[in-house]
Design a protein around this motif. Structure first.
Motif, PDB file in Angstrom:
ATOM      1  N   ARG A   1       0.835  -1.206   0.000  1.00 27.58           N
ATOM      2  CA  ARG A   1       0.000   0.000   0.000  1.00 27.58           C
ATOM      3  C   ARG A   1       0.869   1.255   0.000  1.00 27.58           C
ATOM      4  NH1 ARG A   1      -5.208   1.644  -1.173  1.00 27.58           N
ATOM      5  NH2 ARG A   1      -5.860   3.286   0.232  1.00 27.58           N
ATOM      6  N   TRP A   2       1.945   1.219   0.799  1.00 30.46           N
ATOM      7  CA  TRP A   2       2.867   2.353   0.864  1.00 30.46           C
ATOM      8  C   TRP A   2       3.548   2.581  -0.486  1.00 30.46           C
ATOM      9  CZ3 TRP A   2       8.378   2.416   0.721  1.00 30.46           C
ATOM     10  CH2 TRP A   2       8.936   3.663   1.028  1.00 30.46           C
ATOM     11  N   LEU A   3       3.977   1.487  -1.143  1.00 29.76           N
ATOM     12  CA  LEU A   3       4.602   1.610  -2.461  1.00 29.76           C
ATOM     13  C   LEU A   3       3.619   2.147  -3.488  1.00 29.76           C
ATOM     14  CD1 LEU A   3       6.676  -1.710  -2.568  1.00 29.76           C
ATOM     15  CD2 LEU A   3       7.557   0.620  -2.311  1.00 29.76           C
ATOM     16  N   GLU A   4       2.371   1.725  -3.370  1.00 30.04           N
ATOM     17  CA  GLU A   4       1.335   2.218  -4.279  1.00 30.04           C
ATOM     18  C   GLU A   4       1.121   3.717  -4.093  1.00 30.04           C
ATOM     19  OE1 GLU A   4      -3.336   1.244  -5.367  1.00 30.04           O
ATOM     20  OE2 GLU A   4      -2.256  -0.063  -3.964  1.00 30.04           O
ATOM     21  N   SER A   5       1.171   4.179  -2.842  1.00 30.67           N
ATOM     22  CA  SER A   5       1.001   5.610  -2.574  1.00 30.67           C
ATOM     23  C   SER A   5       2.175   6.424  -3.106  1.00 30.67           C
ATOM     24  CB  SER A   5       0.825   5.851  -1.075  1.00 30.67           C
ATOM     25  OG  SER A   5       2.024   5.613  -0.379  1.00 30.67           O
ATOM     26  N   ARG A   6       3.369   5.828  -3.114  1.00 28.63           N
ATOM     27  CA  ARG A   6       4.547   6.524  -3.649  1.00 28.63           C
ATOM     28  C   ARG A   6       4.427   6.723  -5.155  1.00 28.63           C
ATOM     29  NH1 ARG A   6       9.405   6.167  -0.726  1.00 28.63           N
ATOM     30  NH2 ARG A   6      10.208   7.426  -2.458  1.00 28.63           N
ATOM     31  N   LYS A   7       3.807   5.753  -5.847  1.00 32.13           N
ATOM     32  CA  LYS A   7       3.652   5.851  -7.305  1.00 32.13           C
ATOM     33  C   LYS A   7       2.527   6.799  -7.693  1.00 32.13           C
ATOM     34  CE  LYS A   7       4.755   1.029  -7.942  1.00 32.13           C
ATOM     35  NZ  LYS A   7       4.255  -0.228  -8.456  1.00 32.13           N
ATOM     36  N   SER A   8       1.546   6.932  -6.815  1.00 35.29           N
ATOM     37  CA  SER A   8       0.363   7.736  -7.138  1.00 35.29           C
ATOM     38  C   SER A   8       0.684   9.224  -7.041  1.00 35.29           C
ATOM     39  CB  SER A   8      -0.762   7.375  -6.163  1.00 35.29           C
ATOM     40  OG  SER A   8      -1.864   8.209  -6.373  1.00 35.29           O
ATOM     41  N   ALA A   9       0.058   9.993  -7.918  1.00 33.27           N
ATOM     42  CA  ALA A   9       0.280  11.440  -7.916  1.00 33.27           C
ATOM     43  C   ALA A   9      -0.361  12.084  -6.688  1.00 33.27           C
ATOM     44  CB  ALA A   9      -0.270  12.062  -9.193  1.00 33.27           C
ATOM     45  N   GLY A  10      -1.542  11.638  -6.324  1.00 31.99           N
ATOM     46  CA  GLY A  10      -2.256  12.194  -5.188  1.00 31.99           C
ATOM     47  C   GLY A  10      -2.449  11.165  -4.093  1.00 31.99           C
ATOM     48  N   PRO A  11      -3.188  11.538  -3.055  1.00 34.43           N
ATOM     49  CA  PRO A  11      -3.450  10.583  -1.978  1.00 34.43           C
ATOM     50  C   PRO A  11      -4.327   9.427  -2.444  1.00 34.43           C
ATOM     51  CG  PRO A  11      -4.738  12.584  -1.657  1.00 34.43           C
ATOM     52  CD  PRO A  11      -3.816  12.843  -2.820  1.00 34.43           C
ATOM     53  N   LEU A  12      -4.054   8.248  -1.933  1.00 36.98           N
ATOM     54  CA  LEU A  12      -4.839   7.074  -2.293  1.00 36.98           C
ATOM     55  C   LEU A  12      -6.191   7.098  -1.604  1.00 36.98           C
ATOM     56  CD1 LEU A  12      -2.198   4.209  -2.048  1.00 36.98           C
ATOM     57  CD2 LEU A  12      -3.202   5.119  -4.131  1.00 36.98           C
ATOM     58  N   SER A  13      -7.195   6.608  -2.307  1.00 32.04           N
ATOM     59  CA  SER A  13      -8.497   6.470  -1.664  1.00 32.04           C
ATOM     60  C   SER A  13      -8.427   5.290  -0.690  1.00 32.04           C
ATOM     61  CB  SER A  13      -9.584   6.225  -2.708  1.00 32.04           C
ATOM     62  OG  SER A  13      -9.280   5.072  -3.460  1.00 32.04           O
ATOM     63  N   PRO A  14      -9.283   5.295   0.342  1.00 31.65           N
ATOM     64  CA  PRO A  14      -9.268   4.168   1.294  1.00 31.65           C
ATOM     65  C   PRO A  14      -9.520   2.843   0.588  1.00 31.65           C
ATOM     66  CG  PRO A  14     -10.644   5.977   2.098  1.00 31.65           C
ATOM     67  CD  PRO A  14     -10.279   6.310   0.683  1.00 31.65           C
ATOM     68  N   ALA A  15      -8.995   1.775   1.180  1.00 30.52           N
ATOM     69  CA  ALA A  15      -9.210   0.436   0.620  1.00 30.52           C
ATOM     70  C   ALA A  15     -10.706   0.149   0.541  1.00 30.52           C
ATOM     71  CB  ALA A  15      -8.519  -0.609   1.486  1.00 30.52           C
ATOM     72  N   GLN A  16     -11.139  -0.348  -0.594  1.00 22.64           N
ATOM     73  CA  GLN A  16     -12.558  -0.581  -0.829  1.00 22.64           C
ATOM     74  C   GLN A  16     -13.004  -1.934  -0.281  1.00 22.64           C
ATOM     75  OE1 GLN A  16     -14.613   1.841  -2.187  1.00 22.64           O
ATOM     76  NE2 GLN A  16     -12.722   2.999  -1.863  1.00 22.64           N
ATOM     77  N   PRO A  17     -14.227  -2.022   0.233  1.00 22.08           N
ATOM     78  CA  PRO A  17     -14.755  -3.330   0.648  1.00 22.08           C
ATOM     79  C   PRO A  17     -14.783  -4.281  -0.547  1.00 22.08           C
ATOM     80  CG  PRO A  17     -16.168  -1.546   1.421  1.00 22.08           C
ATOM     81  CD  PRO A  17     -15.176  -0.923   0.477  1.00 22.08           C
ATOM     82  N   SER A  18     -14.588  -5.563  -0.270  1.00 22.29           N
ATOM     83  CA  SER A  18     -14.596  -6.541  -1.357  1.00 22.29           C
ATOM     84  C   SER A  18     -15.215  -7.843  -0.879  1.00 22.29           C
ATOM     85  CB  SER A  18     -13.173  -6.790  -1.865  1.00 22.29           C
ATOM     86  OG  SER A  18     -12.413  -7.467  -0.883  1.00 22.29           O
ATOM     87  N   ILE A  19     -15.671  -8.623  -1.823  1.00 23.41           N
ATOM     88  CA  ILE A  19     -16.271  -9.923  -1.495  1.00 23.41           C
ATOM     89  C   ILE A  19     -15.237 -10.843  -0.871  1.00 23.41           C
ATOM     90  CG2 ILE A  19     -17.288 -12.006  -2.502  1.00 23.41           C
ATOM     91  CD1 ILE A  19     -18.652 -10.163  -4.567  1.00 23.41           C
ATOM     92  N   SER A  20     -14.018 -10.858  -1.431  1.00 22.16           N
ATOM     93  CA  SER A  20     -12.984 -11.756  -0.898  1.00 22.16           C
ATOM     94  C   SER A  20     -12.588 -11.366   0.523  1.00 22.16           C
ATOM     95  CB  SER A  20     -11.755 -11.779  -1.813  1.00 22.16           C
ATOM     96  OG  SER A  20     -11.147 -10.498  -1.877  1.00 22.16           O
ATOM     97  N   ALA A  21     -12.558 -10.058   0.813  1.00 23.59           N
ATOM     98  CA  ALA A  21     -12.251  -9.614   2.182  1.00 23.59           C
ATOM     99  C   ALA A  21     -13.353 -10.058   3.137  1.00 23.59           C
ATOM    100  CB  ALA A  21     -12.097  -8.098   2.225  1.00 23.59           C
TER     101      ALA A  21
END
Length: 205
Positions: free
Chosen positions: A105-125
């Motif tokens: 998640r941290w690496l994904e935020s480093r690649k993103s231009a802006g702040p990441l949206s919160p993790a979305q609910p999912s069926i697998s979770a």
């Protein structure tokens, strides 16, 4: 001593013990101490990466296989914690366990231009969380009910047996011998907690 070529639980013994089922383990192919230690350190590295949340889609599956592999290779050394680790690693591999708090998640935020949206609910979770909840409910319920069959849980001395056992001690708690009322209380609280867990876990609090 556990996994080497001349181990306490050798192939002949385990073949006899596991004759009614098939239990895979990568450790059977580690014929030399060097290969065994190398494989062990790789396994520890994979589990560490999973714990930190690095490449969780891959390391979660590998951690599950590693956990099962060690359990299958040394069934005489298998305890409840090993079984809990096995089912938790399986359920974490099913769910998106690296989606929120992880290095991924941290690496994904480093690649993103802006702040990441919160993790979305999912069926697998949702499936993974529900499986963990149900498994823990069944585990605690049957642990509590089985304890009721032992006299030391009724007379309140069972907690002392766990505290005084040097094999399981991580903290020295033998001072409890001077407070038998506290040993009794902790014994009965343990039973009450395990039997009531199936009801307590479903409340949001």
């Amino acid at each position: 001593a556990f996994f080497g070529p001349q181990s306490w639980q050798n192939r002949e013994l385990l073949t006899l013990m596991q004759r009614d089922g098939w239990q895979w383990s990568h450790l059977w192919w580690c014929g030399t101490p060097t290969l065994l230690w190398s494989t062990h350190f790789v396994a520890l590295a994979v589990c560490l990466m999973f714990m930190l949340g690095l490449w969780t889609r891959i390391t979660s599956i590998l951690t599950c296989l590693i956990t099962l592999s060690y359990a299958h290779r040394a069934p005489d050394a298998l305890f409840g914690l090993d079984q809990v680790n096995g089912f938790l690693s399986l359920y974490l591999a099913i769910g998106p366990c690296g989606a929120a708090y992880s290095i991924d998640r941290w690496l994904e935020s480093r690649k993103s231009a802006g702040p990441l949206s919160p993790a979305q609910p999912s069926i697998s979770a949702n499936i993974a969380i529900r499986l963990i909840q149900w498994q823990l409910c069944v585990l605690y319920l049957f642990a509590g009910l089985s304890k009721l069959q032992g006299p030391v849980w009724w007379d309140g001395t069972a907690f002392w047996g766990a505290v005084a056992n040097l094999e399981y001690q991580s903290l020295d708690m033998v001072w409890l011998v001077h407070h038998p009322w506290l040993v009794n209380l902790l014994t009965h609280v343990t039973i009450a907690w395990e039997i009531a867990y199936i009801a307590l876990i479903w409340g949001r609090l």
